[in-house]
Design an enzyme around this catalytic site. Structure first.
Site, PDB file in Angstrom:
ATOM      1  N   LYS A 193       4.347   9.160   8.960  1.00 51.64           N
ATOM      2  CA  LYS A 193       4.207   8.624  10.247  1.00 51.64           C
ATOM      3  C   LYS A 193       5.401   9.222  11.394  1.00 51.64           C
ATOM      4  CE  LYS A 193       1.053   5.195   8.505  1.00 51.64           C
ATOM      5  NZ  LYS A 193       1.094   4.291   7.416  1.00 51.64           N
ATOM      6  N   TYR A 213       0.758  -1.252  -0.086  1.00 51.22           N
ATOM      7  CA  TYR A 213      -0.036  -0.040   0.070  1.00 51.22           C
ATOM      8  C   TYR A 213       0.897   1.290   0.032  1.00 51.22           C
ATOM      9  CZ  TYR A 213      -3.422   3.471   1.813  1.00 51.22           C
ATOM     10  OH  TYR A 213      -4.310   4.553   1.741  1.00 51.22           O
ATOM     11  N   ASP A 265       9.456   2.869  -0.271  1.00 50.66           N
ATOM     12  CA  ASP A 265       8.488   3.695   0.571  1.00 50.66           C
ATOM     13  C   ASP A 265       8.546   3.145   1.950  1.00 50.66           C
ATOM     14  OD1 ASP A 265       6.239   4.648   1.958  1.00 50.66           O
ATOM     15  OD2 ASP A 265       4.697   3.642   0.289  1.00 50.66           O
TER      16      ASP A 265
HETATM   17  C1  LIG Z   1       0.553   4.614   5.850  1.00 48.46           C
HETATM   18  C2  LIG Z   1       1.059   4.468   4.615  1.00 48.46           C
HETATM   19  C3  LIG Z   1       1.162   5.303   3.425  1.00 48.46           C
HETATM   20  C4  LIG Z   1       0.062   6.399   3.380  1.00 48.46           C
HETATM   21  O1  LIG Z   1       0.430   7.506   4.383  1.00 48.46           O
HETATM   22  P1  LIG Z   1      -0.946   8.276   4.626  1.00 48.46           P
HETATM   23  O2  LIG Z   1      -0.411   9.235   5.774  1.00 48.46           O
HETATM   24  O3  LIG Z   1      -2.055   7.553   5.378  1.00 48.46           O
HETATM   25  O4  LIG Z   1      -1.444   9.241   3.421  1.00 48.46           O
HETATM   26  C5  LIG Z   1       1.902   5.005   2.368  1.00 48.46           C
HETATM   27  N1  LIG Z   1       2.661   4.152   2.205  1.00 48.46           N
HETATM   28  C6  LIG Z   1       2.760   3.081   3.214  1.00 48.46           C
HETATM   29  C7  LIG Z   1       3.814   2.316   3.430  1.00 48.46           C
HETATM   30  C8  LIG Z   1       2.037   3.354   4.458  1.00 48.46           C
HETATM   31  O5  LIG Z   1       2.193   2.590   5.493  1.00 48.46           O
END
Ligand SMILES: *Cc1c(COP(=O)(O)O)cnc(C)c1O
Length: 424
Positions: free
Chosen positions: A264, A141, A236
């Site tokens: 995060k 994701y 990511d």
């Molecule tokens: C949480 C997450 C996202 C999205 O981040 P948001 O701040 O919710 O838009 C993208 N990539 C990874 C790996 C994630 O865990």
């Protein structure tokens, strides 16, 4: 109003009663508790029920809820600087700190969420390579950007079947999907489409299909293919950055990404995101380059202060990661023993302070295909059991649970005890 009354009222004004879907506990027979406050690893709902928190705002709160230093940084900054939309010294401090303390990030651009970071990184990669296609992996994701909401079709090369309504098929035509940890699958995609691929985006430690750690040889092959065909490799690290280690998942493997995305933890619990990498690529961004990306709130002073305080504390106290590793190990061992005793087969995948317990007869869980075969009905019973025991965790088998500096061995033992009393 009690929890249920607030949730029912929320449904009147907000779709599903929530501002992000997974919070709604869809598919369970219970409503989510309405959380009122948190301190350390304890959170409390509107009825005063206490929970030990293993969600931690979906990862950011590695220092626990309302860490004193983060709260102080936020409140001090808020007295003088809420927002300017102008350059500030705080932005410089956080950008410099990240560039100097992690690898492969020479320049960085602040944004406001993980989604913004990944979609901007992909645009930058397309601008830089002048190619259109992106390759992602089933089960990974990268936020809710249209081009990423694609499920793997039956064949590896099935170009995009949208996983959400509201996405024109043209939008996902350029999204290719391959299988995580499957070297054959990436070779095949590159053989057929390599010249058109601008970027490969991957969670080097996946957290969004449950925790799955990439195999080193798989990442190495990705690097080789990207170099051979002139595609950029984007890690990511929105979830894994500053979590599986201070320097993130990239420090676990001998593989260098071209671009890295964060969010995060880097915002200390406030809305945040960033993408960075090689100077040569980052300088393609406007105002000095042709790739346009902007944000009214980007680099917001309060977010910068919370992020800087969090990262400094993590960087200066490696004991935090050692502690998390120790309690993580304790939890892993405890769950394995309990699972044997109770004859409830599980696989527990863990990388530092993120882990998932999969209910499965399999020996290992290494891909999305493995994940999809896990016992979801059992998970649902387990989830409800755990929340009744005061353990707050994500309402899905395919999410990571998080540990923090503030979890104690006793908290871990309570988790294990709760797991032990689950009858299956
Ligand atoms: C949480 C997450 C996202 C999205 O981040 P948001 O701040 O919710 O838009 C993208 N990539 C990874 C790996 C994630 O865990």
């Amino acid at each position: 109003m009690n929890n249920n009354e607030i949730f029912e009222a929320s449904k009147k004004y907000m779709p599903g009663g929530v501002n992000s879907p997974v919070r709604a506990y869809n598919g369970f027979d219970i409503n989510p508790p309405i959380i009122k406050q948190g301190k350390g690893v304890r959170i409390y709902d509107e009825e005063g029920n206490e929970y030990i928190d293993f969600v931690l705002a979906w990862g950011p709160l590695i220092l626990g809820h309302c860490d004193e230093d983060v709260v102080e940084a936020i409140s001090k900054t808020a007295c003088n600087a809420i927002a300017f939309g102008a350059p500030t010294r705080l932005e410089l401090e956080l950008s410099k700190f990240i560039c100097e303390t992690v690898d492969n990030v020479e320049m960085i651009r602040m944004v406001n969420s993980g989604t913004e970071a990944t979609m901007s990184a992909v645009k930058l990669a397309r601008g830089y390579t002048k190619k259109s296609k992106i390759l992602k992996f089933s089960g990974c994701y990268h936020g809710h950007f249209e081009g990423f909401l694609v499920e793997a079709g039956s064949g590896v090369l099935t170009a995009g079947i949208a996983g959400s309504a509201g996405i024109p098929s043209e939008t996902v035509e350029n999204t290719l999907v391959a299988e995580y940890n499957n070297i054959e699958s990436i070779r095949k995609v590159f053989e057929e489409q390599g010249d058109n691929i601008a970027a490969v985006i991957i969670e080097p430690v996946a957290g969004n299909m449950g925790v799955i750690v990439a195999k080193e040889e798989f990442l190495r092959e990705l690097r080789v293919l990207c170099d051979k065909y002139g595609a950029l490799l984007i890690f990511d690290e929105v979830m894994s950055g500053f979590r599986v280690a201070y320097k993130g998942a990239q420090s676990l493997f001998g593989v260098k990404p071209d671009l890295v995305t964060y969010a995060k933890i880097m915002g200390g619990g406030l809305p945040s995101g960033a993408y960075g990498g090689k100077k040569e690529i980052m300088q393609m961004l406007s105002p000095i380059g042709p790739v346009y990306q902007a944000g009214t709130m980007s680099g917001n002073p309060i977010v910068m202060a919370a992020g800087l305080t969090t990262l400094k504390k993590l960087y200066e106290n490696p004991m935090i990661y050692k502690h998390i590793e120790e309690i993580g190990d304790r939890l892993e061992q405890g769950i394995k023993e309990a699972s044997k005793e109770n004859k409830i087969p599980v696989v527990i995948n863990r990388a530092g302070g993120m882990f998932t317990i999969f209910f499965t007869e399999k020996e290992t869980i290494e891909s999305y295909a493995d994940v999809k075969n896990c016992d979801n009905d059992r998970f649902k019973r387990y989830f409800i059991h755990m929340i009744k025991k005061g353990i707050n965790m994500p309402p899905s088998q395919f999410e990571a649970l998080f540990l923090s500096a503030k979890h104690s061995s006793e908290d871990i033992d309570k988790f294990i005890e709760a797991f032990k009393s689950f009858e299956g």
